[in-house]
Motif scaffolding. Structure first.
Motif, short mmCIF file in Angstrom:
data_model
loop_
_atom_site.label_atom_id
_atom_site.label_comp_id
_atom_site.label_asym_id
_atom_site.label_seq_id
_atom_site.Cartn_x
_atom_site.Cartn_y
_atom_site.Cartn_z
N SER A 85 5.97 -2.89 -1.96
CA SER A 85 5.23 -3.97 -2.60
C SER A 85 5.37 -5.26 -1.80
CB SER A 85 5.74 -4.17 -4.04
OG SER A 85 5.07 -5.23 -4.67
N ILE A 86 4.90 -5.22 -0.58
CA ILE A 86 4.95 -6.41 0.27
C ILE A 86 3.54 -6.85 0.65
CG2 ILE A 86 5.66 -7.27 2.54
CD1 ILE A 86 8.23 -5.69 2.24
N LEU A 87 2.73 -5.89 1.02
CA LEU A 87 1.36 -6.21 1.43
C LEU A 87 0.55 -6.70 0.24
CD1 LEU A 87 0.76 -3.10 3.70
CD2 LEU A 87 1.56 -5.37 4.37
N LYS A 88 -0.32 -7.67 0.47
CA LYS A 88 -1.07 -8.32 -0.61
C LYS A 88 -1.82 -7.33 -1.48
CE LYS A 88 -4.15 -12.18 -1.41
NZ LYS A 88 -4.89 -13.28 -0.81
N ASP A 89 -2.45 -6.32 -0.89
CA ASP A 89 -3.26 -5.39 -1.68
C ASP A 89 -2.42 -4.42 -2.50
OD1 ASP A 89 -2.42 -4.09 0.66
OD2 ASP A 89 -4.12 -2.73 0.64
N GLN A 90 -1.14 -4.28 -2.20
CA GLN A 90 -0.26 -3.39 -2.98
C GLN A 90 0.86 -4.16 -3.69
OE1 GLN A 90 -0.58 -0.17 -3.81
NE2 GLN A 90 -2.58 -0.34 -2.84
N LYS A 91 0.76 -5.49 -3.74
CA LYS A 91 1.76 -6.32 -4.41
C LYS A 91 1.79 -5.99 -5.89
CE LYS A 91 4.12 -10.25 -3.64
NZ LYS A 91 5.32 -10.21 -2.90
N GLU A 104 3.42 -6.92 -9.73
CA GLU A 104 4.07 -7.95 -10.54
C GLU A 104 5.29 -7.38 -11.25
OE1 GLU A 104 3.17 -11.16 -10.42
OE2 GLU A 104 1.69 -10.49 -8.95
N SER A 158 10.44 -4.65 -1.44
CA SER A 158 9.57 -5.71 -1.94
C SER A 158 10.13 -7.07 -1.55
CB SER A 158 9.46 -5.63 -3.47
OG SER A 158 8.64 -6.66 -3.95
N ASN A 159 9.26 -8.07 -1.52
CA ASN A 159 9.72 -9.43 -1.34
C ASN A 159 9.67 -10.18 -2.66
OD1 ASN A 159 6.96 -9.66 -1.45
ND2 ASN A 159 6.71 -10.43 0.62
N SER A 160 9.52 -9.45 -3.77
CA SER A 160 9.58 -10.01 -5.13
C SER A 160 10.71 -9.31 -5.88
CB SER A 160 8.28 -9.73 -5.89
OG SER A 160 7.19 -10.31 -5.23
#
Length: 120
Positions: free
Chosen positions: A40-46, A48, A66-68
């Motif tokens: 979950s790093i790339l914008k299209d696969q981020k 929440e 992930s970066n979240s």
């Protein structure tokens, strides 16, 4: 649905938005995959949240990058998990106490990790 992607290491199915537990379970079984990878790093696969993993109690391997930061309370539902990798910086609590079959753990350390002593 998009083309299915398999991570070359550990032979893991790369999760895509829209995958259902039934689809993931069937694909892991059919292709004899090791488990699931959440990237979950790339914008299209981020993502929440990854609370949907509550329904993935059949998983034996899970890799999360992930970066979240996420709420990791779903881990208590993953009773068959043998291998877990969490590459996520953050401060949310991670409780491994409910994963009694866990044999391999790779985790980006944080102060709020509980239950490591309960793992195999």
């Amino acid at each position: 649905m998009d083309k299915v992607e398999i991570a070359p290491f550990d032979n893991l199915l790369v999760y895509k938005k829209g995958y259902t537990p039934g689809f993931v379970r069937a694909l892991i079984s059919e292709k004899k995959l090791g488990g699931l990878r959440i990237f979950s790093i790339l914008k299209d696969q981020k993502l929440e949240t990854i609370d949907f993993l509550n329904e993935y109690d059949f998983l034996e391997k899970l890799d999360i990058t992930s970066n979240s930061d996420f709420n990791f309370s779903f881990l208590n539902s993953l009773v068959n998990l043998k291998k877990l990798s969490i590459n996520v910086e953050g401060s949310m609590k991670i409780d491994l106490g409910g994963i009694k079959k866990l044999e391999h753990l790779s985790i980006k350390w944080r102060k709020n990790i509980k239950g490591v002593e309960n793992c195999i």
